[in-house]
Design a protein around this motif. Structure first.
Motif, PDB file in Angstrom:
ATOM      1  N   TYR A   1       0.830  -1.207   0.000  1.00 58.04           N
ATOM      2  CA  TYR A   1       0.000   0.000   0.000  1.00 58.04           C
ATOM      3  C   TYR A   1       0.874   1.270   0.000  1.00 58.04           C
ATOM      4  O   TYR A   1       1.911   1.333   0.672  1.00 58.04           O
ATOM      5  CB  TYR A   1      -0.899  -0.015   1.245  1.00 58.04           C
ATOM      6  CG  TYR A   1      -1.738   1.231   1.406  1.00 58.04           C
ATOM      7  CD1 TYR A   1      -2.853   1.448   0.613  1.00 58.04           C
ATOM      8  CD2 TYR A   1      -1.393   2.202   2.355  1.00 58.04           C
ATOM      9  CE1 TYR A   1      -3.620   2.599   0.752  1.00 58.04           C
ATOM     10  CE2 TYR A   1      -2.168   3.352   2.500  1.00 58.04           C
ATOM     11  CZ  TYR A   1      -3.279   3.535   1.693  1.00 58.04           C
ATOM     12  OH  TYR A   1      -4.026   4.674   1.830  1.00 58.04           O
TER      13      TYR A   1
ATOM     14  N   HIS B   1       5.164  16.132   7.761  1.00 50.56           N
ATOM     15  CA  HIS B   1       4.781  17.363   7.037  1.00 50.56           C
ATOM     16  C   HIS B   1       4.557  18.598   7.909  1.00 50.56           C
ATOM     17  O   HIS B   1       3.906  19.551   7.467  1.00 50.56           O
ATOM     18  CB  HIS B   1       3.523  17.135   6.180  1.00 50.56           C
ATOM     19  CG  HIS B   1       3.600  15.941   5.287  1.00 50.56           C
ATOM     20  ND1 HIS B   1       4.620  15.747   4.389  1.00 50.56           N
ATOM     21  CD2 HIS B   1       2.777  14.860   5.165  1.00 50.56           C
ATOM     22  CE1 HIS B   1       4.422  14.610   3.747  1.00 50.56           C
ATOM     23  NE2 HIS B   1       3.318  14.044   4.211  1.00 50.56           N
TER      24      HIS B   1
ATOM     25  N   GLY C   1       7.265  12.533   5.344  1.00 53.08           N
ATOM     26  CA  GLY C   1       7.035  12.154   6.743  1.00 53.08           C
ATOM     27  C   GLY C   1       5.792  12.812   7.317  1.00 53.08           C
ATOM     28  O   GLY C   1       4.690  12.689   6.779  1.00 53.08           O
TER      29      GLY C   1
ATOM     30  N   LEU D   1       9.056   6.581  11.922  1.00 52.23           N
ATOM     31  CA  LEU D   1       8.849   6.591  13.380  1.00 52.23           C
ATOM     32  C   LEU D   1       8.375   5.216  13.857  1.00 52.23           C
ATOM     33  O   LEU D   1       8.734   4.767  14.941  1.00 52.23           O
ATOM     34  CB  LEU D   1       7.739   7.589  13.716  1.00 52.23           C
ATOM     35  CG  LEU D   1       8.075   8.993  14.169  1.00 52.23           C
ATOM     36  CD1 LEU D   1       6.791   9.722  14.537  1.00 52.23           C
ATOM     37  CD2 LEU D   1       9.041   9.003  15.347  1.00 52.23           C
TER      38      LEU D   1
ATOM     39  N   GLY E   1       5.417   4.236   5.857  1.00 56.40           N
ATOM     40  CA  GLY E   1       4.062   3.678   5.883  1.00 56.40           C
ATOM     41  C   GLY E   1       4.129   2.171   5.738  1.00 56.40           C
ATOM     42  O   GLY E   1       4.880   1.492   6.445  1.00 56.40           O
TER      43      GLY E   1
ATOM     44  N   SER F   1      12.340  15.118  13.168  1.00 57.82           N
ATOM     45  CA  SER F   1      12.481  16.455  13.760  1.00 57.82           C
ATOM     46  C   SER F   1      13.584  16.491  14.817  1.00 57.82           C
ATOM     47  O   SER F   1      13.764  17.505  15.482  1.00 57.82           O
ATOM     48  CB  SER F   1      11.147  16.919  14.359  1.00 57.82           C
ATOM     49  OG  SER F   1      10.717  16.011  15.334  1.00 57.82           O
TER      50      SER F   1
ATOM     51  N   GLY G   1       9.225   8.606   5.862  1.00 55.46           N
ATOM     52  CA  GLY G   1       7.817   8.222   5.830  1.00 55.46           C
ATOM     53  C   GLY G   1       7.680   6.981   4.978  1.00 55.46           C
ATOM     54  O   GLY G   1       7.660   7.052   3.745  1.00 55.46           O
TER      55      GLY G   1
ATOM     56  N   GLY H   1      13.388   6.386  13.470  1.00 58.13           N
ATOM     57  CA  GLY H   1      13.785   7.635  14.125  1.00 58.13           C
ATOM     58  C   GLY H   1      12.834   8.752  13.790  1.00 58.13           C
ATOM     59  O   GLY H   1      11.919   8.594  12.976  1.00 58.13           O
TER      60      GLY H   1
HETATM   61  C1  LIG Z   1       2.201   9.771   4.278  1.00 57.89           C
HETATM   62  S1  LIG Z   1       2.910   8.445   5.158  1.00 57.89           S
HETATM   63  C2  LIG Z   1       4.175   7.876   4.109  1.00 57.89           C
HETATM   64  C3  LIG Z   1       3.694   7.166   2.950  1.00 57.89           C
HETATM   65  C4  LIG Z   1       4.688   6.542   2.035  1.00 57.89           C
HETATM   66  N1  LIG Z   1       5.853   7.393   1.752  1.00 57.89           N
HETATM   67  C5  LIG Z   1       3.944   6.262   0.767  1.00 57.89           C
HETATM   68  O1  LIG Z   1       4.128   6.999  -0.230  1.00 57.89           O
HETATM   69  O2  LIG Z   1       3.153   5.336   0.764  1.00 57.89           O
HETATM   70  C6  LIG Z   1       3.772   9.314   6.400  1.00 57.89           C
HETATM   71  C7  LIG Z   1       4.619   8.449   7.304  1.00 57.89           C
HETATM   72  O3  LIG Z   1       5.513   9.308   8.003  1.00 57.89           O
HETATM   73  C8  LIG Z   1       5.709   8.788   9.293  1.00 57.89           C
HETATM   74  N2  LIG Z   1       6.148   9.884  10.163  1.00 57.89           N
HETATM   75  C9  LIG Z   1       5.363  10.840  10.724  1.00 57.89           C
HETATM   76  N3  LIG Z   1       6.097  11.676  11.480  1.00 57.89           N
HETATM   77  C10 LIG Z   1       7.384  11.237  11.372  1.00 57.89           C
HETATM   78  C11 LIG Z   1       8.603  11.681  11.955  1.00 57.89           C
HETATM   79  N4  LIG Z   1       8.629  12.737  12.771  1.00 57.89           N
HETATM   80  N5  LIG Z   1       9.744  11.022  11.651  1.00 57.89           N
HETATM   81  C12 LIG Z   1       9.704   9.950  10.822  1.00 57.89           C
HETATM   82  N6  LIG Z   1       8.562   9.472  10.253  1.00 57.89           N
HETATM   83  C13 LIG Z   1       7.417  10.109  10.531  1.00 57.89           C
HETATM   84  C14 LIG Z   1       4.360   8.212   9.676  1.00 57.89           C
HETATM   85  O4  LIG Z   1       4.502   7.225  10.674  1.00 57.89           O
HETATM   86  C15 LIG Z   1       3.853   7.662   8.349  1.00 57.89           C
HETATM   87  O5  LIG Z   1       4.131   6.297   8.198  1.00 57.89           O
END
Ligand SMILES: C[S@@+](CC[C@H](N)C(=O)[O-])C[C@H]1O[C@@H](n2cnc3c(N)ncnc32)[C@H](O)[C@@H]1O
Length: 273
Positions: A14, A112, A110, A68, A45, A88, A43, A85
């Motif tokens: 996905y 955003h 990530g 994360l 997912g 930020s 990010g 990790g």
């Molecule tokens: C929009 S999803 C990523 C989707 C994936 N790149 C895709 O295209 O299918 C965002 C992901 O960023 C992760 N995330 C959110 N805050 C984060 C942080 N501070 N550091 C690292 N990952 C983070 C979330 O756990 C989530 O899995």
């Protein structure tokens, strides 16, 4: 020609991307296809986009995910390297680049928030190879109040990125501010709907030079803007300020500035309606 949208559709896991991203990415990334590069995506997912990148870039690409959620570590059995990790956290980045070294493409998909996007950019930029890039996804969050983004704000990512635009212009000798490290490495900043790209130059960039060719052939090349009243005929006649401009008011004058601001405010209103 490789098709990124196909790679997206055929990914075994996905993934979510906005529909306009595929064309932008194909234009940005085609020169890297089948090259030995390192791509990092923040990010992960479910990992769908990591599979998409591998299919698109080919076997030579090294793909690293940052997430994360510790569950993402499971994707290492599929040949991806995963770091758990927080984007930020500047210490996370220091440890990350110490292990990984320089990279070519960084895609920030990530959390955003302004803090996450700005920290990621600033902690990563010196670790991008020449001709590499940082791609920040979902920059519409810079204009979103909803979902906790609390923008627009002076400290939004897009506002921050405007300082990069200023800094890269310092290479022009007409700008009196000294070039700094960032002026030397940032070649360009590209803006698309929800995607901002920071392109790193081919080499350390220096002040640009003012070049002239065929000096002897300069005959009627002159700044003609204010030479002749007739040039201004099409501007708003009824306006007091424009009449002043027609009378050769110097661009250094206070009146010129008032007129300029007035017109630009008018166009900004139209633009932002
Ligand atoms: C929009 S999803 C990523 C989707 C994936 N790149 C895709 O295209 O299918 C965002 C992901 O960023 C992760 N995330 C959110 N805050 C984060 C942080 N501070 N550091 C690292 N990952 C983070 C979330 O756990 C989530 O899995």
């Amino acid at each position: 020609m490789k098709n990124l949208k196909n790679s997206f559709k055929k990914s075994p896991k996905y993934s979510i991307k906005w529909s306009n991203y595929f064309e932008i990415y194909e234009n940005l990334f085609k020169r890297f296809v089948n090259k030995k590069i390192t791509l990092v995506e923040i990010g992960v997912g479910d990992g769908g986009s990591l599979f998409m990148w591998r299919k698109y870039f080919g076997k030579k690409v090294k793909i690293i995910g940052i997430e994360l959620n510790p569950e993402a570590k499971k994707l290492e059995k599929n040949g991806f390297k995963i770091f758990i990790g927080d984007q930020s956290n500047p210490d996370f980045w220091k440890r990350f680049y110490k292990k990984v070294g320089k990279i070519d493409i960084l895609i920030d998909d990530g959390g955003h928030t302004n803090l996450q996007q700005v920290t990621t950019l600033m902690e990563s930029i010196k670790h991008i190879n020449y001709e590499g890039m940082i791609v920040v996804e979902d920059t519409h969050t810079s204009f979103m109040r909803e979902k906790g983004f609390k923008n627009p704000s002076r400290y939004s990512f897009i506002n921050f990125s405007k300082s990069l635009v200023e800094i890269l212009h310092r290479k022009n000798p007409m700008i009196k501010k000294e070039i700094n490290y960032f002026s030397q490495i940032i070649n360009s900043v590209e803006y698309y709907d929800s995607v901002t790209v920071i392109n790193i130059g081919k080499k350390r960039l220096t002040k640009s030079k003012h070049l002239e060719n065929n000096k002897k052939l300069r005959v009627y090349f002159d700044d003609f803007r204010f030479k002749n009243e007739n040039n201004m005929k099409n501007s708003t006649k009824e306006n007091f300020f424009s009449n002043l401009i027609k009378r050769n008011v110097s661009k250094r004058s206070y009146l010129y500035r008032i007129y300029e601001n007035w017109i630009i405010k008018k166009y900004l209103k139209i633009l932002k309606k």
